[in-house]
Scaffold this active site. Structure first.
Site, short mmCIF file in Angstrom:
data_model
loop_
_atom_site.label_atom_id
_atom_site.label_comp_id
_atom_site.label_asym_id
_atom_site.label_seq_id
_atom_site.Cartn_x
_atom_site.Cartn_y
_atom_site.Cartn_z
N SER A 1 52.95 32.85 46.06
CA SER A 1 53.54 33.98 45.35
C SER A 1 53.73 35.22 46.22
O SER A 1 54.44 35.17 47.22
CB SER A 1 52.66 34.28 44.14
N ASP B 1 59.17 38.91 43.17
CA ASP B 1 58.08 38.60 44.09
C ASP B 1 58.45 37.34 44.88
O ASP B 1 59.54 36.78 44.73
CB ASP B 1 56.73 38.48 43.37
N GLU C 1 52.94 40.88 31.63
CA GLU C 1 51.94 41.63 32.34
C GLU C 1 52.67 42.83 32.95
O GLU C 1 53.86 42.74 33.28
CB GLU C 1 51.30 40.79 33.45
N ALA C 2 51.93 43.94 33.13
CA ALA C 2 52.55 45.13 33.70
C ALA C 2 53.17 44.81 35.06
O ALA C 2 54.19 45.38 35.44
CB ALA C 2 51.51 46.24 33.84
N ARG D 1 37.21 44.58 36.27
CA ARG D 1 37.21 43.12 36.11
C ARG D 1 37.15 42.46 37.47
O ARG D 1 37.65 43.02 38.47
CB ARG D 1 38.44 42.64 35.34
N ARG E 1 38.26 44.81 40.47
CA ARG E 1 39.36 45.75 40.30
C ARG E 1 39.00 46.82 39.27
O ARG E 1 38.32 46.55 38.30
CB ARG E 1 40.62 45.02 39.83
C1 16G Z 1 47.86 35.69 39.37
C2 16G Z 1 48.38 35.45 37.99
C3 16G Z 1 48.88 36.73 37.39
C4 16G Z 1 47.80 37.79 37.43
C5 16G Z 1 47.24 37.92 38.82
C6 16G Z 1 46.01 38.77 38.76
C7 16G Z 1 49.51 33.45 37.19
C8 16G Z 1 50.65 32.53 37.40
N1 16G Z 1 49.47 34.49 38.02
O1 16G Z 1 48.88 36.11 40.22
O2 16G Z 1 49.24 36.47 36.07
O3 16G Z 1 48.31 39.01 37.01
O4 16G Z 1 46.85 36.66 39.30
O5 16G Z 1 45.38 38.77 40.01
O6 16G Z 1 48.67 33.26 36.33
P1 16G Z 1 43.91 39.28 40.16
O7 16G Z 1 43.03 38.41 39.29
O8 16G Z 1 43.60 39.20 41.60
O9 16G Z 1 43.90 40.70 39.67
ZN ZN Z 2 54.69 34.95 41.78
#
Ligand code: 16G
Ligand code: ZN
Length: 553
Positions: free
Chosen positions: A65, A285, A390-391, A521, A530
């Site tokens: 991603s 992205d 999501e934002a 979280r 975060r």
């Molecule tokens: C991943 C998730 C996304 C989430 C992000 C949070 C999928 C396909 N993608 O990219 O939805 O916003 O993780 O990342 O589920 P974090 O847990 O590092 O904050």
């Molecule tokens: Zn992505």
């Protein structure tokens, strides 16, 4: 026995690197690409078993991603096109961490027995579609995936090439519904439904003077290239899509570009600047499952005006609500509406408080889930129309099967009566949206087309759209920690339950600010905690975030 030796011999080619402890996080496995071959091989095995278990087509996507180009990752798409069922995640973790080929074979044997999976046999082979993004490491990981899939008797790998993540999910879903499922079919369906929406615009699709240009930042990833193809097929009049950072210009994937960068840093991505003042801009992205819009407000600043996932969600919600209310109008001689359409909006705690207030004010039901597409998607699927975002720009609109059937019938009924042409148009618009917007997962390409069609429909500039509500100032921080699992949250991540005492301390900080809101979280993708904070001024949001970050440290 044949199965056993097949697995043992292929597994010996993919030893687990020393000290590597992969974990199936929010978005599958992600790591530095060079350590991932054993993981991808094992996910190939898992995908093959999943295909056998469900007797359906399964997807395997190789992507990281928005991560830097040297990373890569792998995730599995279930028969519906959605994320791998959560019940199988522990097995994914166990497989990925099996220390030796013997361990691996034992795990598989036990799992196959417990899940009553029938291996091999005379049956037709089940298929796993394997897609990948543009990362250079993708090719070698593709080979690993193929070997994993091929080492389960009865399964076969189909290499579908370089795709966006949502394209792969779409193809898996379409394959299992026995509809046309190629990449070309995907592009065709998007362009057909987009044209249909444009044709249904009251008074025609003429653009607002000077507002016909959209500049898209492709993050130097797969999305820009696909958008160029789509653009050819669309043959647009009055809408000029200019793709930058398509990867053709030599820029590096996700470096100073892309939706994640733009949303988090709120500065212009490279390739954009003073020439874009006043122009509608969008950013994808690296694998094109996220989309944000932005504008460059002035020549002398690198700051942008962000139009994030919350605002895309709000735009979609306004449009859908408008169509539903047209449909609900009881015209003379018409029986009116006979279906109670349940519409719901799904957000996470990261949604700007102003967006949630706005959506509630529209009279919509708003629910929160933890971060991660699988949670939002699941929640949205309980409604007739479930809109989730999501934002950060990942989201889509889900339509229930019964509601779509009702819409089709309504459309037929209205086509034979003189009354209700407006209602028929509303039905047709909703049907077109259900075909345009990806039903499997958030999709930046279909998202762009829907945003563009709705702005035309409303006659809105990006400015007008952005003014739907004003974001509360917010601040995000991350704190490096040794063990992020020490933090446990509840209530869609809005409260900390462990370690004890922290939640009270956070609450005490929040109480010092007007419109203060703050949560912490554990990240699902990095070894960090975060912190998100929101308050009525920029300074207050910053200071709330940093004081709460200190509590974690
Ligand atoms: C991943 C998730 C996304 C989430 C992000 C949070 C999928 C396909 N993608 O990219 O939805 O916003 O993780 O990342 O589920 P974090 O847990 O590092 O904050
Ligand atoms: Zn992505």
């Amino acid at each position: 026995e044949e199965q056993r030796s097949l697995l043992l011999s292929s597994a010996s080619q993919f030893p687990l690197p020393d000290g590597f402890k992969p974990s199936y996080g929010t978005a599958g496995f992600r790591a530095e690409a060079s350590v991932l071959r054993s993981t991808v091989y094992r996910v190939g095995i898992l995908a093959a078993l999943r295909a056998l278990k469900t007797q359906s087509v399964i997807g395997l996507m190789i992507t990281a991603s928005h991560n830097q180009v040297s990373d890569n990752g792998v995730k599995v798409a279930d028969p519906s096109g959605g994320m791998l069922t959560q019940d199988w995640e522990p097995f994914a973790d166990a497989l990925a961490n099996a220390p030796t080929p013997d361990h691996l074979v034992r795990l598989i044997t036990e799992f196959v027995e417990a899940e009553k999976i029938e291996l091999g046999g005379e049956k037709k082979k089940v298929e796993v579609l394997v897609g990948r993004d543009t990362r250079p490491s993708g090719l070698s990981l593709l080979e690993a995936a193929k070997l994993g899939i091929g080492s389960i008797i009865g399964a076969v790998a189909i290499d579908v090439g370089i795709l966006t993540t949502p394209q792969l999910h779409w193809m898996v879903r379409a394959s299992n519904r026995s509809t046309q499922a190629s990449e070309f079919d995907y592009l065709e369906q998007l362009s057909r439904s987009f044209r249909c929406l444009m044709d249904l615009i009251p008074g025609g699709a003429e653009s607002n003077e000077g507002d016909d240009k959209l500049a898209v930042d492709g993050a130097n990833g797969v999305g820009g290239e696909k958008l160029l193809v789509l653009k050819e097929m669309l043959n647009l009049k009055g809408l000029e899509i200019e793709v930058r950072n398509s990867g053709r210009e030599g820029g590096v994937l996700n470096e100073g570009v892309g939706a994640d960068f733009v949303q988090k840093e709120k500065v212009v991505p490279s390739g954009f600047g003073s020439q874009d003042v006043g122009i509608r801009c969008a950013s994808l992205d690296g694998d094109a499952d996220r989309l944000v819009y932005f504008t460059v407000p002035s020549k002398n600043s690198s700051k942008i005006e962000l139009v994030d996932g919350d605002k895309i969600l709000s735009l979609f919600a306004v449009f859908i609500k408008e169509q539903l209310s047209i449909l609900n109008k009881v015209a003379d001689g018409n029986t009116g509406n006979d279906y109670q359409c349940r519409i719901g909006v799904v957000q996470t705690a990261y949604a700007n408080g102003a967006s949630t207030d706005y959506l509630k004010q529209l009279g919509l039901e708003v629910v929160l889930t933890p971060t991660g597409v699988k949670y939002l998607h699941e929640k949205a699927s309980i409604y007739d129309i479930g809109i989730y975002f999501e934002a950060n720009g990942h989201g889509t609109i889900l339509f229930s099967e019964p509601f779509l059937l009702w819409l089709e019938a309504k459309n037929d009924e209205l086509s034979s009566v003189a009354q209700g042409p407006e209602q028929r148009k509303a039905a047709l618009r909703l049907l077109a949206v259900s075909k345009l917007i990806n039903q499997a997962v958030g999709d930046a390409l279909s998202g762009i087309l829907l945003v563009e069609a709705i702005l035309r429909h409303m006659g809105w500039s990006i400015h007008k759209w952005s003014e739907l509500y004003h974001d509360l100032p917010s601040k995000q921080l991350k704190v490096k920690v040794v063990d992020r699992t020490a933090v446990v949250t509840a209530n869609a991540e809005t409260e900390v339950v462990k370690p004890p005492g922290i939640q009270e301390a956070i609450k005490a900080e929040i109480a010092k600010y007007s419109k203060g809101r703050c949560f912490i979280r554990p990240s699902g993708t990095e070894d960090v905690i975060r912190v998100y904070a929101e308050a009525s001024t920029r300074d207050e949001a910053d200071s709330l975030a940093s004081s709460v970050a200190k509590l974690v440290d």
